[in-house]
Enzyme design. Structure first.
Site, PDB file in Angstrom:
ATOM      1  N   ARG A  87       0.832  -1.211   0.000  1.00 34.24           N
ATOM      2  CA  ARG A  87       0.000   0.000   0.000  1.00 34.24           C
ATOM      3  C   ARG A  87       0.859   1.250   0.000  1.00 34.24           C
ATOM      4  O   ARG A  87       0.622   2.189  -0.756  1.00 34.24           O
ATOM      5  CB  ARG A  87      -0.922  -0.018   1.214  1.00 34.24           C
ATOM      6  CG  ARG A  87      -1.951  -1.151   1.224  1.00 34.24           C
ATOM      7  CD  ARG A  87      -2.800  -1.073   2.483  1.00 34.24           C
ATOM      8  NE  ARG A  87      -3.789  -2.150   2.558  1.00 34.24           N
ATOM      9  CZ  ARG A  87      -3.563  -3.325   3.119  1.00 34.24           C
ATOM     10  NH1 ARG A  87      -2.374  -3.579   3.654  1.00 34.24           N
ATOM     11  NH2 ARG A  87      -4.496  -4.249   3.163  1.00 34.24           N
ATOM     12  N   ILE A  88       1.879   1.277   0.891  1.00 35.37           N
ATOM     13  CA  ILE A  88       2.721   2.469   1.001  1.00 35.37           C
ATOM     14  C   ILE A  88       3.637   2.585  -0.218  1.00 35.37           C
ATOM     15  O   ILE A  88       3.738   3.646  -0.842  1.00 35.37           O
ATOM     16  CB  ILE A  88       3.546   2.429   2.297  1.00 35.37           C
ATOM     17  CG1 ILE A  88       2.613   2.517   3.507  1.00 35.37           C
ATOM     18  CG2 ILE A  88       4.565   3.568   2.320  1.00 35.37           C
ATOM     19  CD1 ILE A  88       3.297   2.247   4.834  1.00 35.37           C
ATOM     20  N   ASP A  95       9.116  -6.907  -5.185  1.00 39.74           N
ATOM     21  CA  ASP A  95       8.195  -7.433  -4.188  1.00 39.74           C
ATOM     22  C   ASP A  95       7.912  -8.883  -4.553  1.00 39.74           C
ATOM     23  O   ASP A  95       7.950  -9.258  -5.729  1.00 39.74           O
ATOM     24  CB  ASP A  95       6.897  -6.609  -4.173  1.00 39.74           C
ATOM     25  CG  ASP A  95       6.106  -6.778  -2.877  1.00 39.74           C
ATOM     26  OD1 ASP A  95       5.884  -5.775  -2.194  1.00 39.74           O
ATOM     27  OD2 ASP A  95       5.723  -7.918  -2.551  1.00 39.74           O
ATOM     28  N   VAL A 132       8.833  -2.512   3.590  1.00 44.03           N
ATOM     29  CA  VAL A 132       8.437  -3.909   3.807  1.00 44.03           C
ATOM     30  C   VAL A 132       7.969  -4.105   5.239  1.00 44.03           C
ATOM     31  O   VAL A 132       8.305  -3.332   6.140  1.00 44.03           O
ATOM     32  CB  VAL A 132       9.609  -4.870   3.515  1.00 44.03           C
ATOM     33  CG1 VAL A 132      10.048  -4.765   2.067  1.00 44.03           C
ATOM     34  CG2 VAL A 132      10.795  -4.594   4.449  1.00 44.03           C
ATOM     35  N   ALA A 161      11.922   3.506   5.592  1.00 45.07           N
ATOM     36  CA  ALA A 161      10.667   3.949   6.191  1.00 45.07           C
ATOM     37  C   ALA A 161       9.839   2.738   6.627  1.00 45.07           C
ATOM     38  O   ALA A 161       8.619   2.827   6.733  1.00 45.07           O
ATOM     39  CB  ALA A 161       9.884   4.796   5.197  1.00 45.07           C
ATOM     40  N   ARG A 202      11.026  -0.774   9.013  1.00 44.52           N
ATOM     41  CA  ARG A 202      11.386  -1.088  10.397  1.00 44.52           C
ATOM     42  C   ARG A 202      12.902  -1.201  10.495  1.00 44.52           C
ATOM     43  O   ARG A 202      13.581  -1.594   9.532  1.00 44.52           O
ATOM     44  CB  ARG A 202      10.737  -2.401  10.858  1.00 44.52           C
ATOM     45  CG  ARG A 202       9.220  -2.369  10.860  1.00 44.52           C
ATOM     46  CD  ARG A 202       8.629  -1.317  11.794  1.00 44.52           C
ATOM     47  NE  ARG A 202       8.825  -1.652  13.171  1.00 44.52           N
ATOM     48  CZ  ARG A 202       7.985  -2.403  13.906  1.00 44.52           C
ATOM     49  NH1 ARG A 202       6.901  -2.900  13.352  1.00 44.52           N
ATOM     50  NH2 ARG A 202       8.229  -2.634  15.179  1.00 44.52           N
ATOM     51  N   ASP A 229      13.816   6.755   9.177  1.00 47.21           N
ATOM     52  CA  ASP A 229      12.704   7.067  10.076  1.00 47.21           C
ATOM     53  C   ASP A 229      12.544   5.972  11.116  1.00 47.21           C
ATOM     54  O   ASP A 229      11.676   6.058  11.985  1.00 47.21           O
ATOM     55  CB  ASP A 229      11.403   7.236   9.278  1.00 47.21           C
ATOM     56  CG  ASP A 229      10.277   7.794  10.141  1.00 47.21           C
ATOM     57  OD1 ASP A 229      10.527   8.759  10.896  1.00 47.21           O
ATOM     58  OD2 ASP A 229       9.154   7.259  10.091  1.00 47.21           O
ATOM     59  N   GLU A 244      15.301   1.227  18.603  1.00 50.97           N
ATOM     60  CA  GLU A 244      14.767   2.581  18.732  1.00 50.97           C
ATOM     61  C   GLU A 244      13.820   2.754  19.908  1.00 50.97           C
ATOM     62  O   GLU A 244      13.575   3.879  20.354  1.00 50.97           O
ATOM     63  CB  GLU A 244      14.025   2.972  17.455  1.00 50.97           C
ATOM     64  CG  GLU A 244      12.748   2.179  17.228  1.00 50.97           C
ATOM     65  CD  GLU A 244      12.060   2.512  15.912  1.00 50.97           C
ATOM     66  OE1 GLU A 244      10.838   2.700  15.926  1.00 50.97           O
ATOM     67  OE2 GLU A 244      12.741   2.569  14.879  1.00 50.97           O
ATOM     68  N   HIS A 291      10.666   7.840  13.887  1.00 43.40           N
ATOM     69  CA  HIS A 291       9.556   6.968  13.484  1.00 43.40           C
ATOM     70  C   HIS A 291       8.240   7.747  13.432  1.00 43.40           C
ATOM     71  O   HIS A 291       7.240   7.360  14.052  1.00 43.40           O
ATOM     72  CB  HIS A 291       9.424   5.778  14.434  1.00 43.40           C
ATOM     73  CG  HIS A 291       8.901   4.543  13.741  1.00 43.40           C
ATOM     74  ND1 HIS A 291       9.305   3.271  14.068  1.00 43.40           N
ATOM     75  CD2 HIS A 291       7.999   4.386  12.736  1.00 43.40           C
ATOM     76  CE1 HIS A 291       8.682   2.389  13.303  1.00 43.40           C
ATOM     77  NE2 HIS A 291       7.882   3.051  12.481  1.00 43.40           N
TER      78      HIS A 291
END
Length: 329
Positions: A156-157, A176, A206, A233, A235, A259, A264, A296
């Site tokens: 989606r992102i 992907d 991902v 962006a 994990r 991010d 973290e 994040h």
């Protein structure tokens, strides 16, 4: 009246929570704490549980079995759900839900901003200007329509970002495990190795799972063009941090935007002005002038926050009413 406990609640979520409670005639108890066995709240009179945290809950099968005496579900108001031992929870009889699409646009826009900042060298200019150095030398920019951007993780992102990039004239490659035909007009699917070799910019979107941990490591950095730009962006554990630092030091990477980083949870969204960043690798990354670190916050928009609250609570009520949530893990 149905009573739901929401944990790790931030100030910015409270308006949406109160609006939801009033609209749906439910009682919502707010807690600032994360959910862990050591700080387990009293769940005796609680019907539903909603959490949001990056730190793992912890606990063993006995712990999850104990939870079923009081609750029947756990909803996380995030896309990621690796903080929950899902198999242990499901074995205990708990239903687990997440919010897979609270606002793909929010993270995609953040990634686009980071790409543009790296292309225009604004992190290095910020550092120079902070030291009263206003020279341009060595920081000539590239226009976005002249570069190839590789997206790893075209969900989606990633798909939303592909359309934004295409509208600006960038050539977009994608990798992907799933091929989305609806994006064939804006993205060219290639193998991971081809994407690494051809891209000027690589951006990661991902999920975190067993197959995506260390998805980008030394072997991958060695396949990239010299002077690559990298955006994470997704994990932190998706990128091997030690290998990342080495690639920056060896100038394999010209710029990086993070991010999210490994370890973290004890640092991001905390005020450490009177303390220090204890993780040596994060401390190192923060000291590099061509590295942008944000805590994040790719998701952190007005629309996304409301959606995360509303969707997680909708899922909770569905489970409590013996309905099937479309977001059950």
């Amino acid at each position: 009246m149905t009573k739901i406990l929401m944990m790790s609640v931030r100030d910015d979520e409270e308006k949406a929570i109160h609006e939801y409670a009033q609209k749906n005639q439910v009682e919502i108890v707010i807690s600032r704490q994360d959910f862990h066995p050591e700080t387990l709240p009293d769940l005796t009179n609680i019907d539903g549980l909603v959490i949001q945290q990056t730190a793992k809950i912890g606990g063993n099968q006995q712990f999850y079995n104990q939870l079923t005496k009081d609750i029947q579900q756990i909803a996380t108001r995030t896309a990621g759900y690796d903080m929950i031992e899902v198999e242990l929870a499901k074995k205990a009889g708990l239903k687990i839900t997440n919010v897979p699409a609270y606002s793909p646009r929010s993270v995609a826009e953040m990634a686009l901003m980071q790409i543009l900042r790296l292309l225009r060298h604004t992190p290095e200019f910020d550092t120079r200007i902070a030291n009263n150095d206003f020279r341009w030398s060595g920081l000539q920019a590239r226009e976005i329509h002249s570069v190839t951007v590789g997206i790893i993780g075209v969900g989606r992102i990633g798909g939303t970002l592909a359309r934004l990039l295409n509208s600006l004239g960038a050539k977009v490659l994608g990798y992907d495990v799933n091929y989305n035909k609806s994006l064939s007009d804006v993205i060219t699917y290639v193998s991971k190795d081809e994407l690494l070799a051809r891209s000027d910019v690589i951006t990661l979107h991902v999920d975190l799972n067993e197959t995506s941990i260390n998805l980008i490591s030394k072997i991958d950095f060695d396949k990239m063009k010299p002077g690559m730009l990298l955006i994470n962006a997704s994990r932190g554990p998706v990128v091997n941090t030690d290998d990342l630092i080495r690639a920056i030091e060896h100038k394999q990477l010209a710029g990086v935007a993070l991010d999210t980083v490994e370890n973290e949870s004890g640092i991001f969204n905390r005020n450490l002005r009177e303390s220090v960043v204890s993780d040596r690798r994060i401390h190192k990354l923060l000291s590099m002038s061509n590295v942008m670190v944000t805590p994040h916050v790719g998701f952190f928009t007005n629309i996304a926050v409301k959606n995360m609250v509303d969707i997680s609570l909708d899922d909770t009520l569905m489970v409590l009413n013996n309905q099937k949530s479309p977001h059950e893990i």
